[in-house]
Design an enzyme around this catalytic site. Structure first.
Site, PDB file in Angstrom:
ATOM      1  N   ASP A   1       0.749  -1.256   0.023  1.00 56.93           N
ATOM      2  CA  ASP A   1      -0.082  -0.047  -0.100  1.00 56.93           C
ATOM      3  C   ASP A   1       1.036   1.228   0.055  1.00 56.93           C
ATOM      4  OD1 ASP A   1      -2.512   1.517   0.204  1.00 56.93           O
ATOM      5  OD2 ASP A   1      -2.492   1.492   2.245  1.00 56.93           O
TER       6      ASP A   1
ATOM      7  N   ASN B   1     -10.122   0.172   0.154  1.00 60.55           N
ATOM      8  CA  ASN B   1      -9.353   0.027   1.196  1.00 60.55           C
ATOM      9  C   ASN B   1      -9.915   0.353   2.519  1.00 60.55           C
ATOM     10  OD1 ASN B   1      -7.787  -0.207  -0.881  1.00 60.55           O
ATOM     11  ND2 ASN B   1      -5.965   1.217  -0.136  1.00 60.55           N
TER      12      ASN B   1
END
Length: 312
Positions: free
Chosen positions: A83, A257
């Protein structure tokens, strides 16, 4: 089943009108809670690691934890994703170290420099069957190493997305349509609003291409209240309404997310446990209910936001 990349799961998500959850992991209990929920609901999942989590828990430990989750949950596809990768070198290190997907975040760079960096990462990653996410537009907020002020935030320009994807060769694109990193997204009285017009226009310009939403935690009030009830000092905040996220998942958004909601659930549960059991000191006693809180939170997201139950 071995670790997979995101290519097939995103194709199914786009065609099926749902999104896959990308949940940030930092330790064993978080990995277990997430994957147990996904296994029970037969949902695909992306376990993602930030640079901060990688520094905290060590790359090797995290990879082995995720590999253990794959072994324990053989009936669901699991991808391991970096990420907000900040550099080519970090992305390369994760690719070489077993990650099946990486994000290169050059959203702070001028357009051509962002293109150049994303292309370089995609060129290397695709040699090893690793998928690549990039970002256009900038989300406000603070989470881990990401820190963007409201003044520096910007919506994605739909006119740029086709050129960006064609020139970079990336496999998915994170866009900015009104979500925000961290738990302090909107103050009470503010009305969160996602720019569905931008999302729709991006979808027209990139038909069939998977779009990603960052900063999509909803800051569920019960956990903020739990933290404050047991000694915390979190100000009231409003997250992204879950019905808006579900609508985005029915459109071009294939990956949503979630990080802050997991942190709030875990922290609130642990605070409550210590308030009720002040003499306990065995980590297993307070981490077990925290793991359950993570599991319940993920199940809630799958059923309410993502729509991916039964899609493994």
């Amino acid at each position: 089943m071995a670790l997979v990349n995101t290519k097939e799961m995103f194709k199914k998500a786009y065609d099926g009108g749902y999104a896959v959850g990308a949940f940030n992991v930092n330790n064993m209990e978080i990995v277990q809670g997430i994957t147990e929920a996904c296994q029970e609901l037969k949902a695909p999942v992306i376990l993602q690691v930030s640079a901060g989590a990688r520094k905290y828990a060590n790359h090797t430990y995290l990879v082995k934890l995720v590999e253990a989750a794959v072994k324990e949950n053989p009936n669901i596809p699991i991808a391991l994703h970096l990420d907000h990768g900040s550099s080519y070198e970090l992305c390369k290190d994760c690719i070489d170290g077993g990650f099946t997907s990486v994000m290169i975040d050059g959203s702070h760079l001028p357009f051509d420099e962002n293109v150049e960096l994303a292309h370089k990462v995609a060129e290397y990653a695709h040699k090893y069957n690793v998928t690549v996410e990039a970002e256009l537009g900038r989300l406000a907020g603070i989470e881990d190493a990401v820190n963007v002020s409201a003044d520096d935030a910007s919506y994605t320009n739909p006119a740029e997305v086709q050129e960006f994807v064609e020139r970079t060769g990336v496999d998915s694109l994170a866009i900015a349509i009104g979500t925000s990193h961290g738990a302090y997204k909107f103050k009470p009285g503010q009305k969160p609003q996602l720019r569905f017009d931008i999302l729709a226009e991006v979808g027209k310009r990139l038909p069939g291409f998977p779009i990603v939403l960052h900063g999509a935690s909803s800051v569920i009030p019960e956990f903020v209240q739990m933290i404050n009830q047991y000694g915390g000092q979190m100000p009231d905040a409003i997250g992204i309404p879950e019905d808006m996220l579900r609508e985005a998942a029915k459109m071009a958004v294939c990956k949503i997310n979630v990080d802050s909601d997991l942190r709030l659930a875990m922290t609130g549960t642990i605070r409550k446990y210590f308030a009720e059991n002040p003499s306990h000191f065995d980590p297993r006693q307070y981490l077990a209910p925290a793991r359950t809180a993570i599991k319940d939170m993920v199940a809630h997201k799958i059923n309410t936001v993502l729509g991916c139950a039964g899609k493994a």
